[in-house]
Design a protein around this motif. Structure first.
Motif, PDB file in Angstrom:
ATOM      1  N   ASN A  27      31.993  22.745 111.949  1.00 52.82           N
ATOM      2  CA  ASN A  27      32.552  22.777 110.606  1.00 52.82           C
ATOM      3  C   ASN A  27      32.428  21.392 109.987  1.00 52.82           C
ATOM      4  N   SER A  29      33.398  18.972 106.665  1.00 56.80           N
ATOM      5  CA  SER A  29      34.332  18.843 105.545  1.00 56.80           C
ATOM      6  C   SER A  29      33.812  17.863 104.486  1.00 56.80           C
ATOM      7  N   TRP A  31      33.833  17.685  99.756  1.00 57.95           N
ATOM      8  CA  TRP A  31      34.731  18.080  98.666  1.00 57.95           C
ATOM      9  C   TRP A  31      33.939  18.307  97.385  1.00 57.95           C
ATOM     10  N   SER A  61      31.943  22.987 104.207  1.00 54.93           N
ATOM     11  CA  SER A  61      33.081  23.445 103.408  1.00 54.93           C
ATOM     12  C   SER A  61      33.410  22.435 102.318  1.00 54.93           C
ATOM     13  N   LEU A  65      38.666  22.591 104.116  1.00 52.44           N
ATOM     14  CA  LEU A  65      39.166  22.107 105.401  1.00 52.44           C
ATOM     15  C   LEU A  65      40.141  20.943 105.274  1.00 52.44           C
ATOM     16  N   SER A  66      39.976  20.144 104.219  1.00 50.51           N
ATOM     17  CA  SER A  66      40.791  18.942 104.112  1.00 50.51           C
ATOM     18  C   SER A  66      40.684  18.365 102.706  1.00 50.51           C
ATOM     19  N   ASN A  71      39.871  13.273 105.302  1.00 51.60           N
ATOM     20  CA  ASN A  71      38.747  13.680 106.140  1.00 51.60           C
ATOM     21  C   ASN A  71      38.622  12.855 107.415  1.00 51.60           C
ATOM     22  N   ALA A  83      32.243  15.122 108.784  1.00 55.15           N
ATOM     23  CA  ALA A  83      32.897  14.948 107.482  1.00 55.15           C
ATOM     24  C   ALA A  83      32.269  13.787 106.727  1.00 55.15           C
TER      25      ALA A  83
END
Length: 338
Positions: A27, A29, A31, A61, A65-66, A71, A83
């Motif tokens: 995964n 992360s 934004w 994502s 996730l955050s 992150n 991230a």
């Protein structure tokens, strides 16, 4: 015959379960939304999946996730495996890479930004500091020099920066503070709202972010050549997750960095090529700051910020001077190579 068929079925199911268990899924992360700033993340996910025949995949994502400022914390606890973050969001956690956010470093191109960033990332002291957060630096997110958008009369004199509320993080914020500005470090995703609500007068971003986060839509002017510096935003991976990769998966990941960065540079170059037409389309005035004003800004902001940063790092037992010299040396070598 039935026993043979049952045995074959059990074997097939077991093989399927083993194959599924052997697959690696990360995964990631980030934004905002997919944009020039995240193209290398998307590209490396694509390349890794191709090189491993789908055995190693990444789910990117955008905010699911955050929060952006969390992150690095997420990486440290293994909440996700990869991230993106920006050093200016929490300079106390990543002190050494903030050398790359010092104002007026003299980095002129995205290629130079990649070179100096990766040189700093490779320094043992930098790697040791990031390891405290269980983070391994993978690649940078190179951005051009930041510039301001604002409303009302253009601010093209140094005196007009006095009292200016500006969205600017890290070293950029300190540069504007040196000339009387009032910096705030709201996350990029909140910059438009801050501008709309009058919390800030101006926003400092690279071109892609002015587009992606809508600040260009509220702008009446844009400083074309202020170029006070940029923000450094690494992509990191969780060390435990990295160490758990197979040799093939690790080779696919590490071996895809240069290609992902090359894709990013090509994509960003296309955005820069069409930037003037974007300004014209949106009716944004292109403001050129005089060389005299630029030199005044450099004199007030650059040398004091550099000296203070080096002194602060050295006082903490960190190689501030060595890292600053590394940036200077890498810039010279990169230009000689070109």
């Amino acid at each position: 015959m039935n026993r043979m068929m049952q045995g074959a079925l059990v074997a097939a199911l077991a093989a399927g379960i083993a194959s599924e268990a052997a697959a690696t899924e990360w995964n990631v992360s980030v934004w905002g939304k997919r944009r020039a700033f995240t193209e290398h993340v998307e590209k490396i996910a694509e390349l890794v999946a191709e090189k491993t025949g789908g055995a190693f995949t990444m789910n990117v994502s955008y905010g699911g996730l955050s929060k952006p400022k969390e992150n690095l914390d997420g990486i440290s606890i293994g909440a996700f495996e990869m991230a993106q973050f920006c050093a200016g969001y929490h300079p106390d956690k990543n002190r050494l890479i903030t050398v790359l956010e010092l104002p007026f470093l003299g980095v002129n191109t995205l290629q130079e930004e990649v070179a100096v960033s990766h040189a700093v990332y490779a320094h043992p002291a930098v790697q040791k500091e990031m390891a405290q957060w269980n983070a391994r630096l993978l690649m940078t997110s190179p951005m051009p020099q930041y510039n301001l958008v604002g409303t009302g009369a253009p601010r093209d004199e140094l005196a007009e920066f006095d009292g200016m509320r500006v969205r600017a993080t890290g070293g950029l914020g300190e540069a504007f503070k040196a000339v009387g500005g009032v910096p705030t470090s709201v996350p990029a995703t909140e910059a438009y709202n801050a501008m709309e609500a009058g919390v800030v007068d101006t926003v400092a971003f690279a071109q892609h972010a002015h587009l992606s986060f809508g600040t260009i839509n509220r702008a009446e002017w844009w400083t074309a050549n202020l170029n006070p510096g940029t923000v450094n935003c690494p992509v990191v991976v969780n060390i435990d997750a990295y160490d758990a990769l197979s040799d093939e998966e690790r080779a696919a990941l590490d071996g895809s960095v240069d290609e992902a960065i090359a894709h990013y540079l090509t994509n960003y170059g296309e955005l820069l090529t069409r930037w003037d037409s974007v300004l014209e389309e949106k009716g944004v005035e292109k403001v050129m700051i005089s060389e005299e004003v630029l030199q005044q800004f450099r004199d007030i902001a650059a040398t004091p910020a550099r000296d203070k940063w080096i002194a602060d790092m050295e006082a903490q037992g960190l190689p501030g001077q060595e890292l600053y010299d590394l940036v200077e040396t890498t810039l010279k070598e990169t230009r000689m190579g070109n």
